[in-house]
Scaffold this motif. Structure first.
Motif, PDB file in Angstrom:
ATOM      1  N   UNK A 111       0.824  -1.204   0.000  1.00  0.00           N
ATOM      2  CA  UNK A 111       0.000   0.000   0.000  1.00  0.00           C
ATOM      3  C   UNK A 111       0.863   1.261   0.000  1.00  0.00           C
ATOM      4  N   UNK A 112       2.021   1.206   0.648  1.00  0.00           N
ATOM      5  CA  UNK A 112       2.920   2.364   0.665  1.00  0.00           C
ATOM      6  C   UNK A 112       3.478   2.651  -0.728  1.00  0.00           C
ATOM      7  N   UNK A 113       3.810   1.593  -1.465  1.00  0.00           N
ATOM      8  CA  UNK A 113       4.400   1.768  -2.791  1.00  0.00           C
ATOM      9  C   UNK A 113       3.351   1.867  -3.905  1.00  0.00           C
ATOM     10  N   UNK A 114       2.087   1.718  -3.568  1.00  0.00           N
ATOM     11  CA  UNK A 114       1.019   1.694  -4.568  1.00  0.00           C
ATOM     12  C   UNK A 114       1.037   2.884  -5.527  1.00  0.00           C
ATOM     13  N   UNK A 115       1.312   4.118  -5.075  1.00  0.00           N
ATOM     14  CA  UNK A 115       1.296   5.241  -6.023  1.00  0.00           C
ATOM     15  C   UNK A 115       2.284   5.104  -7.170  1.00  0.00           C
ATOM     16  N   UNK A 116       3.358   4.322  -6.958  1.00  0.00           N
ATOM     17  CA  UNK A 116       4.386   4.199  -7.994  1.00  0.00           C
ATOM     18  C   UNK A 116       4.301   2.896  -8.780  1.00  0.00           C
ATOM     19  N   UNK A 117       3.405   1.985  -8.387  1.00  0.00           N
ATOM     20  CA  UNK A 117       3.303   0.741  -9.147  1.00  0.00           C
ATOM     21  C   UNK A 117       1.864   0.429  -9.546  1.00  0.00           C
ATOM     22  N   UNK A 118       0.959   1.403  -9.360  1.00  0.00           N
ATOM     23  CA  UNK A 118      -0.404   1.250  -9.845  1.00  0.00           C
ATOM     24  C   UNK A 118      -1.322   0.453  -8.941  1.00  0.00           C
ATOM     25  N   UNK A 119      -0.950   0.278  -7.688  1.00  0.00           N
ATOM     26  CA  UNK A 119      -1.764  -0.488  -6.758  1.00  0.00           C
ATOM     27  C   UNK A 119      -0.893  -1.308  -5.841  1.00  0.00           C
ATOM     28  N   UNK A 120      -1.524  -2.121  -5.011  1.00  0.00           N
ATOM     29  CA  UNK A 120      -0.762  -2.967  -4.085  1.00  0.00           C
ATOM     30  C   UNK A 120       0.168  -3.899  -4.847  1.00  0.00           C
ATOM     31  N   UNK A 121      -0.246  -4.341  -6.033  1.00  0.00           N
ATOM     32  CA  UNK A 121       0.577  -5.193  -6.898  1.00  0.00           C
ATOM     33  C   UNK A 121       0.755  -4.516  -8.247  1.00  0.00           C
ATOM     34  N   UNK A 122       1.921  -4.711  -8.846  1.00  0.00           N
ATOM     35  CA  UNK A 122       2.246  -4.020 -10.097  1.00  0.00           C
ATOM     36  C   UNK A 122       1.444  -4.540 -11.284  1.00  0.00           C
ATOM     37  N   UNK A 123       1.156  -5.830 -11.305  1.00  0.00           N
ATOM     38  CA  UNK A 123       0.480  -6.467 -12.439  1.00  0.00           C
ATOM     39  C   UNK A 123      -0.957  -6.803 -12.062  1.00  0.00           C
ATOM     40  N   UNK A 124      -1.905  -6.345 -12.889  1.00  0.00           N
ATOM     41  CA  UNK A 124      -3.313  -6.668 -12.646  1.00  0.00           C
ATOM     42  C   UNK A 124      -3.564  -8.166 -12.777  1.00  0.00           C
ATOM     43  N   UNK A 125      -2.859  -8.804 -13.715  1.00  0.00           N
ATOM     44  CA  UNK A 125      -3.050 -10.240 -13.921  1.00  0.00           C
ATOM     45  C   UNK A 125      -2.527 -11.030 -12.720  1.00  0.00           C
ATOM     46  N   UNK A 126      -1.372 -10.633 -12.204  1.00  0.00           N
ATOM     47  CA  UNK A 126      -0.829 -11.279 -11.016  1.00  0.00           C
ATOM     48  C   UNK A 126      -1.737 -11.024  -9.823  1.00  0.00           C
TER      49      UNK A 126
END
Length: 325
Positions: free
Chosen positions: A245-260
């Protein structure tokens, strides 16, 4: 640079072979840094994916195979550190996927340096080469994964700027597996974007850093020592939620890949012990108690598309360095 010598020349000159594991980064311990040390990491060496390369003396320095450009740079840096000319030919047989959350750059750099040190008859210590290779700036997990393997906790970067010290290292239970979920359609945040992210993110809340440290010391490490997958998985998942959640602004969410992210949600719905994303991703992971359960999970998740699934083991030893022949 010149061509890599043929098989006969390699045999005459003598070759060094290095095989090194990938590493997973489960999260930072203290991004607040109020105690004087920043970052701190928990991670794991895994047997797949892995790196394999050979190196031998040559008339001119050269590199071939995957990641050849990076190999040339690391070879030059290692030669400068050793104070030698670096007339070495390096052939990468098998590479760890780059910018996917596996620490590929650190493992490649250390493998090249270890091979060159062996060829020169010099001792190799990962920490000694860290500054020359520009590795271990935030995490000591990759350095220890190369030298020792296992589940690793480092104590963060201090004022002296040296590599973070390893403060705990435990063997990972042999029966446990890690299902890796790779998104082949994208890379994780790296390079300039990564530097900018650490610069621009707000200061991490002190209370959450304290929670992560408590979880690591009083839940995650005891669970590994006692081979309790549920406690281990729950602890890692909570750390992942806070860091993601802290890094979400720079990777587009809690996880970088929507598929993952969707695959992880499907795994969570099945009651798996734990899950998350390694480093900046996009690779996700699911922690499983056994090979059979890991295979069943993959069968339920694998629907083709951009995702690739690997069932990995924890690797409780570091890289192997053999030769010269």
């Amino acid at each position: 640079m010149g061509d890599v010598p043929g098989r006969n020349e390699v045999a005459v000159a003598g070759a060094v072979r290095v095989e090194a594991p990938a590493r997973l980064h489960f999260g930072f311990l203290d991004l607040h840094g109020g105690l004087g040390r920043r970052f701190g990491s928990i991670g794991l060496a895994v047997d797949e994916p892995s790196l394999a390369l050979t190196a031998c003396r040559a008339k001119h320095p050269s590199a071939e195979g995957p990641e050849a450009d990076r190999v040339r740079g690391y070879a030059e840096a290692a030669a400068a550190h050793l104070g030698v000319r670096g007339d070495v030919a390096v052939a990468v047989e098998r590479a760890i996927p780059a910018h996917a959350g596996f620490g590929s750059g650190t493992q490649l750099a250390l493998a090249v340096a270890a091979a060159m040190a062996r060829l020169e008859g010099r001792p190799f210590a990962a920490e000694a080469f860290a500054a020359s290779l520009d590795r271990g700036n935030r995490s000591g997990v990759g350095l220890c994964a190369f030298t020792e393997g296992g589940l690793i906790v480092d104590g963060g970067r201090g004022p002296d700027g040296g590599p973070p010290p390893v403060v705990a290292r435990l063997p990972y239970p042999e029966a446990w597996r890690v299902v890796l979920i790779l998104d082949r359609s994208m890379d994780g945040v790296h390079g300039t974007r990564e530097v900018e992210a650490f610069r621009d993110l707000p200061r991490f809340p002190e209370a959450q850093a304290a929670e992560i440290c408590r979880i690591t010391l009083m839940q995650v490490l005891p669970a590994v020592a006692l081979a309790e997958p549920q406690g281990f998985g729950a602890g890692i998942t909570r750390i992942q939620d806070l860091i993601g959640d802290h890094f979400a602004p720079h990777q587009g969410g809690r996880y970088a890949s929507a598929a993952v992210a969707q695959a992880l949600a499907n795994a969570a719905a099945q009651g798996v012990p734990g899950y998350g994303q390694s480093s900046w991703g996009p690779t996700g992971f699911v922690l499983m108690p056994s090979e059979g359960e890991a295979r069943t999970l993959v069968a339920s998740l694998d629907r083709g598309g951009p995702l690739r699934f690997i069932i990995a083991r924890g690797r409780n030893r570091g890289a192997s360095v053999s030769g010269p022949n």
